[in-house]
Design an enzyme around this catalytic site. Structure first.
Site, short mmCIF file in Angstrom:
data_model
loop_
_atom_site.label_atom_id
_atom_site.label_comp_id
_atom_site.label_asym_id
_atom_site.label_seq_id
_atom_site.Cartn_x
_atom_site.Cartn_y
_atom_site.Cartn_z
N LYS A 1 1.08 -1.25 -0.15
CA LYS A 1 0.07 -0.03 -0.12
C LYS A 1 1.02 1.43 0.24
O LYS A 1 2.18 1.19 0.14
CB LYS A 1 -1.00 0.11 1.15
C1 LIG Z 1 -5.45 -4.23 1.18
C2 LIG Z 1 -7.15 -4.03 1.22
C3 LIG Z 1 -7.88 -4.13 2.35
C4 LIG Z 1 -7.27 -5.17 3.37
O1 LIG Z 1 -6.37 -4.38 4.01
P1 LIG Z 1 -5.39 -5.48 5.19
O2 LIG Z 1 -4.74 -4.36 5.80
O3 LIG Z 1 -4.49 -6.38 4.46
O4 LIG Z 1 -6.26 -6.18 5.99
C5 LIG Z 1 -9.15 -4.02 2.42
N1 LIG Z 1 -9.73 -3.22 1.16
C6 LIG Z 1 -8.81 -2.92 0.18
C7 LIG Z 1 -9.89 -2.42 -1.00
C8 LIG Z 1 -7.58 -3.26 0.00
O5 LIG Z 1 -7.04 -3.04 -1.13
#
Ligand SMILES: *Cc1c(COP(=O)(O)O)cnc(C)c1O
Length: 375
Positions: A184
């Site tokens: 991210k």
């Molecule tokens: C990455 C992601 C999540 C989940 O995030 P985590 O921190 O891995 O639990 C939820 N929604 C979207 C759209 C994502 O890209």
């Protein structure tokens, strides 16, 4: 695979290493001063009243649902073109999801008109997802929510540091949820943040984050408290100090790195303009976070051959997303769901590499490979 150009890459350096060392030397490993500081600074950066650090965005979404009182018998409207955690978080509570269609090939976010068509007497909330860090139509979503007295949760996993009309994504609705997963825009490996403008939601989220306990280990360590009570069925959804320290450094780079992603995105758009691929979000409003770079292959181009061609050129690609309603774990219960726009877009989507440390030359290399792959 040893990719020449990976899909995503970290912007990590000496500052991150120093932050981890600071925590190790301080010998306090979970939910202490670093976590508080990360919460405070994150809230300041996006103009939120409260930020609650948690283990990941999935649990932030779960806490958001719980804090809003969502449970069995309730429905939450969600997009299907998103990561499965968006919908799963609703189902953890015993509530059900109703999938709504996206705008179309130029805007892959949930359509307010489609949301309206899914409202039933059981609807409690709308959960939007700012795909790739581009703002959903929040003015229309909020107007709809007010009219029907629904809560709004923003899955802002793609959109830390993104703004619409000067207001941060994640602060438009009742609760916003961010992810700090490795790929991210702000990375701590695992990690997440729940933000809200509402005091009572922050209080509930803090309580449920740590077993429903009235005092924390840190407070007892500081000598502020001797015992505790448990006043709700809580969880262990805490963040640790190493991740919070990494988050603080990454937060300092966030806005500049988002801007850099924006420059690279613009270069992609210009380079691929006449290539025949669809380029969603070119008319997007506000200041996006440019989390990923999606393209839509022309009808008739075989996606898996295209991905193989990119792989042979050393370029990693991905697909965002296989629609949730078509997963095996959802198929039976959601067999009647028909989302032709989502399904069509999802069949043609390919995500190209994008990260803040990417060079112009690398973008050009990807553009060339895409053009060759279409011939
Ligand atoms: C990455 C992601 C999540 C989940 O995030 P985590 O921190 O891995 O639990 C939820 N929604 C979207 C759209 C994502 O890209």
């Amino acid at each position: 695979m040893n990719w020449q150009i990976p899909l995503a890459d970290l912007d990590y350096g000496p500052a991150e290493e120093a932050a981890v060392q600071r925590v190790l030397r301080g010998k306090w490993l979970t939910m202490g001063a670093e976590t508080r500081e990360f919460e405070t600074r994150f809230a300041e950066t996006i103009g939120a009243n409260h930020a609650v650090a948690v283990s990941n965005a999935t649990v932030a979404l779960h806490l958001a649902c719980l804090a809003l009182g969502i449970g069995p018998g309730d429905e939450v409207i969600v997009p299907s073109l998103t990561f499965v955690a968006t919908a799963n978080a609703v189902r953890y509570t015993g509530a059900e999801v109703r999938f709504a269609e996206i705008h179309g090939p130029d805007d892959l976010t949930i359509s307010p008109r489609a949301i309206e068509s899914q409202i039933t007497p059981a609807t409690k909330a709308i959960m939007v997802m700012h795909y790739a860090g581009y703002p959903c139509a929040m003015q229309a979503v909020m107007a709809l929510a007010h009219r029907h007295q629904l809560a709004v949760i923003e899955d802002a996993a793609h959109s830390p540091g993104a703004f619409l009309e000067g207001k941060a994504l994640g602060t438009w609705g009742d609760v916003g949820c961010f992810s700090f997963f490795s790929n991210k825009n702000l990375s701590t490996g695992e990690g997440g943040m729940l933000v809200t403008q509402r005091d009572e939601i922050a209080e509930k989220a803090r309580l449920l984050r740590s077993h429903g306990m009235t005092t924390l280990t840190w407070d007892r360590h500081q000598g502020h408290a001797y015992s505790y009570d448990v006043v709700a069925l809580g969880y262990n959804y805490r963040m640790d100090e190493i991740r919070a320290a990494l988050g603080l450094v990454q937060l300092g780079k966030l806005l500049a790195n988002n801007a850099r992603r924006g420059e690279l995105t613009e270069r992609y758009w210009q380079g691929l303009e006449a290539s025949g691929v669809g380029l969603p979000f070119r008319d997007s409003l506000g200041t996006p976070a440019y989390h990923i770079f999606p393209i839509l292959l022309p009808d008739g181009v075989d996606r898996y051959s295209f991905i193989d061609h990119m792989r042979a050129a050393g370029i990693q690609t991905s697909i965002h997303y296989p629609p949730i309603h078509q997963f095996q774990a959802y198929q039976t219960q959601y067999a009647d769901v028909k989302l032709p726009v989502t399904e069509h877009v999802a069949q043609r989507e390919v995500t190209l590499p994008l990260y803040a440390t990417m060079t112009e030359a690398q973008v050009d290399q990807v553009i060339d490979a895409v053009k060759r792959g279409l011939q």
